[in-house]
Design a protein around this motif. Structure first.
Motif, PDB file in Angstrom:
ATOM      1  N   GLU A   1       0.818  -1.215   0.000  1.00 25.59           N
ATOM      2  CA  GLU A   1       0.000   0.000   0.000  1.00 25.59           C
ATOM      3  C   GLU A   1       0.850   1.262   0.000  1.00 25.59           C
ATOM      4  O   GLU A   1       0.543   2.220  -0.735  1.00 25.59           O
ATOM      5  CB  GLU A   1      -0.929   0.009   1.211  1.00 25.59           C
ATOM      6  CG  GLU A   1      -1.857   1.215   1.247  1.00 25.59           C
ATOM      7  CD  GLU A   1      -2.815   1.166   2.410  1.00 25.59           C
ATOM      8  OE1 GLU A   1      -3.591   2.131   2.571  1.00 25.59           O
ATOM      9  OE2 GLU A   1      -2.796   0.184   3.166  1.00 25.59           O
ATOM     10  N   GLU A   2       1.921   1.294   0.780  1.00 27.50           N
ATOM     11  CA  GLU A   2       2.731   2.520   0.860  1.00 27.50           C
ATOM     12  C   GLU A   2       3.408   2.834  -0.467  1.00 27.50           C
ATOM     13  O   GLU A   2       3.642   4.006  -0.787  1.00 27.50           O
ATOM     14  CB  GLU A   2       3.779   2.391   1.968  1.00 27.50           C
ATOM     15  CG  GLU A   2       4.781   1.278   1.750  1.00 27.50           C
ATOM     16  CD  GLU A   2       5.828   1.236   2.840  1.00 27.50           C
ATOM     17  OE1 GLU A   2       6.817   0.504   2.672  1.00 27.50           O
ATOM     18  OE2 GLU A   2       5.659   1.958   3.854  1.00 27.50           O
ATOM     19  N   GLU A   3       3.692   1.825  -1.289  1.00 31.41           N
ATOM     20  CA  GLU A   3       4.275   2.059  -2.609  1.00 31.41           C
ATOM     21  C   GLU A   3       3.197   2.380  -3.646  1.00 31.41           C
ATOM     22  O   GLU A   3       3.440   3.154  -4.577  1.00 31.41           O
ATOM     23  CB  GLU A   3       5.091   0.846  -3.046  1.00 31.41           C
ATOM     24  CG  GLU A   3       6.355   0.641  -2.221  1.00 31.41           C
ATOM     25  CD  GLU A   3       7.175  -0.535  -2.710  1.00 31.41           C
ATOM     26  OE1 GLU A   3       6.697  -1.252  -3.630  1.00 31.41           O
ATOM     27  OE2 GLU A   3       8.276  -0.754  -2.184  1.00 31.41           O
ATOM     28  N   ARG A   4       2.025   1.792  -3.484  1.00 31.69           N
ATOM     29  CA  ARG A   4       0.933   2.083  -4.418  1.00 31.69           C
ATOM     30  C   ARG A   4       0.555   3.559  -4.383  1.00 31.69           C
ATOM     31  O   ARG A   4       0.206   4.149  -5.406  1.00 31.69           O
ATOM     32  CB  ARG A   4      -0.303   1.238  -4.090  1.00 31.69           C
ATOM     33  CG  ARG A   4      -0.147  -0.245  -4.360  1.00 31.69           C
ATOM     34  CD  ARG A   4      -1.498  -0.922  -4.493  1.00 31.69           C
ATOM     35  NE  ARG A   4      -2.329  -0.792  -3.317  1.00 31.69           N
ATOM     36  CZ  ARG A   4      -2.319  -1.650  -2.287  1.00 31.69           C
ATOM     37  NH1 ARG A   4      -1.490  -2.688  -2.294  1.00 31.69           N
ATOM     38  NH2 ARG A   4      -3.122  -1.472  -1.251  1.00 31.69           N
ATOM     39  N   GLU A   5       0.657   4.159  -3.199  1.00 35.81           N
ATOM     40  CA  GLU A   5       0.322   5.575  -3.078  1.00 35.81           C
ATOM     41  C   GLU A   5       1.289   6.469  -3.860  1.00 35.81           C
ATOM     42  O   GLU A   5       0.952   7.601  -4.210  1.00 35.81           O
ATOM     43  CB  GLU A   5       0.319   5.985  -1.600  1.00 35.81           C
ATOM     44  CG  GLU A   5      -0.805   5.321  -0.795  1.00 35.81           C
ATOM     45  CD  GLU A   5      -0.756   5.718   0.663  1.00 35.81           C
ATOM     46  OE1 GLU A   5       0.220   6.389   1.055  1.00 35.81           O
ATOM     47  OE2 GLU A   5      -1.686   5.347   1.414  1.00 35.81           O
ATOM     48  N   LEU A   6       2.483   5.940  -4.137  1.00 31.87           N
ATOM     49  CA  LEU A   6       3.478   6.715  -4.888  1.00 31.87           C
ATOM     50  C   LEU A   6       3.339   6.535  -6.396  1.00 31.87           C
ATOM     51  O   LEU A   6       3.994   7.239  -7.171  1.00 31.87           O
ATOM     52  CB  LEU A   6       4.891   6.291  -4.466  1.00 31.87           C
ATOM     53  CG  LEU A   6       5.227   6.395  -2.975  1.00 31.87           C
ATOM     54  CD1 LEU A   6       6.616   5.842  -2.715  1.00 31.87           C
ATOM     55  CD2 LEU A   6       5.121   7.840  -2.501  1.00 31.87           C
ATOM     56  N   LEU A   7       2.512   5.595  -6.817  1.00 32.62           N
ATOM     57  CA  LEU A   7       2.420   5.247  -8.234  1.00 32.62           C
ATOM     58  C   LEU A   7       1.124   5.693  -8.877  1.00 32.62           C
ATOM     59  O   LEU A   7       0.806   5.278  -9.997  1.00 32.62           O
ATOM     60  CB  LEU A   7       2.572   3.725  -8.395  1.00 32.62           C
ATOM     61  CG  LEU A   7       3.894   3.121  -7.913  1.00 32.62           C
ATOM     62  CD1 LEU A   7       3.860   1.610  -8.024  1.00 32.62           C
ATOM     63  CD2 LEU A   7       5.053   3.690  -8.719  1.00 32.62           C
ATOM     64  N   GLY A   8       0.404   6.569  -8.199  1.00 32.91           N
ATOM     65  CA  GLY A   8      -0.878   7.008  -8.739  1.00 32.91           C
ATOM     66  C   GLY A   8      -0.773   7.680 -10.087  1.00 32.91           C
ATOM     67  O   GLY A   8      -1.671   7.573 -10.931  1.00 32.91           O
ATOM     68  N   HIS A   9       0.344   8.363 -10.333  1.00 33.84           N
ATOM     69  CA  HIS A   9       0.493   9.112 -11.587  1.00 33.84           C
ATOM     70  C   HIS A   9       0.669   8.210 -12.800  1.00 33.84           C
ATOM     71  O   HIS A   9       0.521   8.664 -13.941  1.00 33.84           O
ATOM     72  CB  HIS A   9       1.701  10.055 -11.480  1.00 33.84           C
ATOM     73  CG  HIS A   9       3.013   9.338 -11.364  1.00 33.84           C
ATOM     74  ND1 HIS A   9       3.410   8.700 -10.212  1.00 33.84           N
ATOM     75  CD2 HIS A   9       4.003   9.143 -12.271  1.00 33.84           C
ATOM     76  CE1 HIS A   9       4.595   8.156 -10.395  1.00 33.84           C
ATOM     77  NE2 HIS A   9       4.977   8.409 -11.635  1.00 33.84           N
ATOM     78  N   VAL A  10       1.007   6.922 -12.578  1.00 32.30           N
ATOM     79  CA  VAL A  10       1.202   6.027 -13.723  1.00 32.30           C
ATOM     80  C   VAL A  10      -0.075   5.264 -14.069  1.00 32.30           C
ATOM     81  O   VAL A  10      -0.116   4.575 -15.091  1.00 32.30           O
ATOM     82  CB  VAL A  10       2.344   5.021 -13.454  1.00 32.30           C
ATOM     83  CG1 VAL A  10       3.638   5.748 -13.160  1.00 32.30           C
ATOM     84  CG2 VAL A  10       1.998   4.055 -12.323  1.00 32.30           C
ATOM     85  N   ILE A  11      -1.104   5.377 -13.238  1.00 33.10           N
ATOM     86  CA  ILE A  11      -2.374   4.718 -13.519  1.00 33.10           C
ATOM     87  C   ILE A  11      -3.197   5.622 -14.422  1.00 33.10           C
ATOM     88  O   ILE A  11      -3.493   6.765 -14.060  1.00 33.10           O
ATOM     89  CB  ILE A  11      -3.156   4.426 -12.221  1.00 33.10           C
ATOM     90  CG1 ILE A  11      -2.318   3.567 -11.279  1.00 33.10           C
ATOM     91  CG2 ILE A  11      -4.478   3.739 -12.540  1.00 33.10           C
ATOM     92  CD1 ILE A  11      -1.960   2.210 -11.839  1.00 33.10           C
ATOM     93  N   PRO A  12      -3.578   5.166 -15.608  1.00 38.41           N
ATOM     94  CA  PRO A  12      -4.334   6.038 -16.508  1.00 38.41           C
ATOM     95  C   PRO A  12      -5.750   6.278 -16.004  1.00 38.41           C
ATOM     96  O   PRO A  12      -6.319   5.460 -15.282  1.00 38.41           O
ATOM     97  CB  PRO A  12      -4.350   5.239 -17.826  1.00 38.41           C
ATOM     98  CG  PRO A  12      -4.251   3.810 -17.387  1.00 38.41           C
ATOM     99  CD  PRO A  12      -3.358   3.824 -16.170  1.00 38.41           C
TER     100      PRO A  12
END
Length: 232
Positions: free
Chosen positions: A120-131
């Motif tokens: 979860e803590e890494e998913r929050e950093l990857l929001g910009h790559v989700i279209p």
């Protein structure tokens, strides 16, 4: 494109400078061919353009902020100009069309894959790559819009699918700087692609404001910029 060097190499330029030619006096008068529409055009079809524009700007606020900000202060570099107009078109389509079921399923699959592979803590950093749904559907919506308004767009674009493919390839290169099997648009081709995207945006805006197909055809076919693009 620049002038050929002594070795015969023609450098590619992506920066547009301000025009050198300047009028001696300020250009004060605008003709109807210089503008997309006039107040007289609205009166002739009994369209309350003031209320219509107020409703439109509230309904498409994000689009207006991006598009008209780009129009009033145009970036010098073509890459940035291209990405801005694509962003504006994406925002406009997101508020004029519903998201398809297959796009919803695709985004759920992307979210599930991210949940399965990242804490979860890494998913929050990857929001910009989700279209977003509008980003996923933009190429499909663009091609559908070109076909819907083919009476006008046929005059500017020979192959709608090839044009949309070129837009997608160029957007990928501009955002990631990775060139795929098809080269991105550059130079004059990129500039004219930007102008053609502006045309489809104008058509959608006119329709949203209340102009019917016949009105839109008349307005575009008298427009000096549209008629210039037909000659290219």
């Amino acid at each position: 494109h620049g002038e050929a060097a002594t070795q015969g190499i023609i450098p590619r330029l992506n920066l547009l400078y301000d025009p050198i030619l300047r009028l001696e006096s300020k250009y004060k008068n605008l003709h109807s061919i210089d503008m997309l529409f006039t107040y007289a055009d609205c009166r002739n079809i009994d369209l309350n353009i003031f209320q219509g524009w107020l409703d439109f700007s509230q309904r498409h606020r994000a689009f207006c902020e991006v598009y008209f900000g780009h129009i009033y202060v145009k970036p010098k570099y073509l890459d940035e100009r291209f990405s801005r107009v694509v962003a504006a078109l994406t925002l406009l389509c997101s508020t004029t069309e519903e998201t398809s079921d297959r796009t919803k399923l695709f985004l759920k699959a992307v979210e599930a894959a991210m949940t399965a592979n990242f804490p979860e803590e890494e998913r929050e950093l990857l929001g910009h790559v989700i279209p977003t749904s509008s980003e996923v559907e933009l190429p499909i919506r663009l091609r559908r819009s070109l076909r819907e308004y083919s009476v006008l767009m046929d005059q500017l674009i020979d192959d709608f699918t090839a044009f949309v493919q070129a837009v997608s390839d160029t957007l990928s290169f501009v955002e990631r700087r990775v060139e795929g099997p098809r080269p991105p648009l550059r130079g004059a081709k990129l500039l004219y692609a930007i102008e053609k995207l502006h045309v489809i945006i104008k058509i959608i805006v006119l329709k949203e404001l209340g102009f019917n197909d016949d009105n839109v055809n008349i307005l575009l076919n008298r427009n000096v910029k549209f008629n210039y693009l037909k000659t290219l």
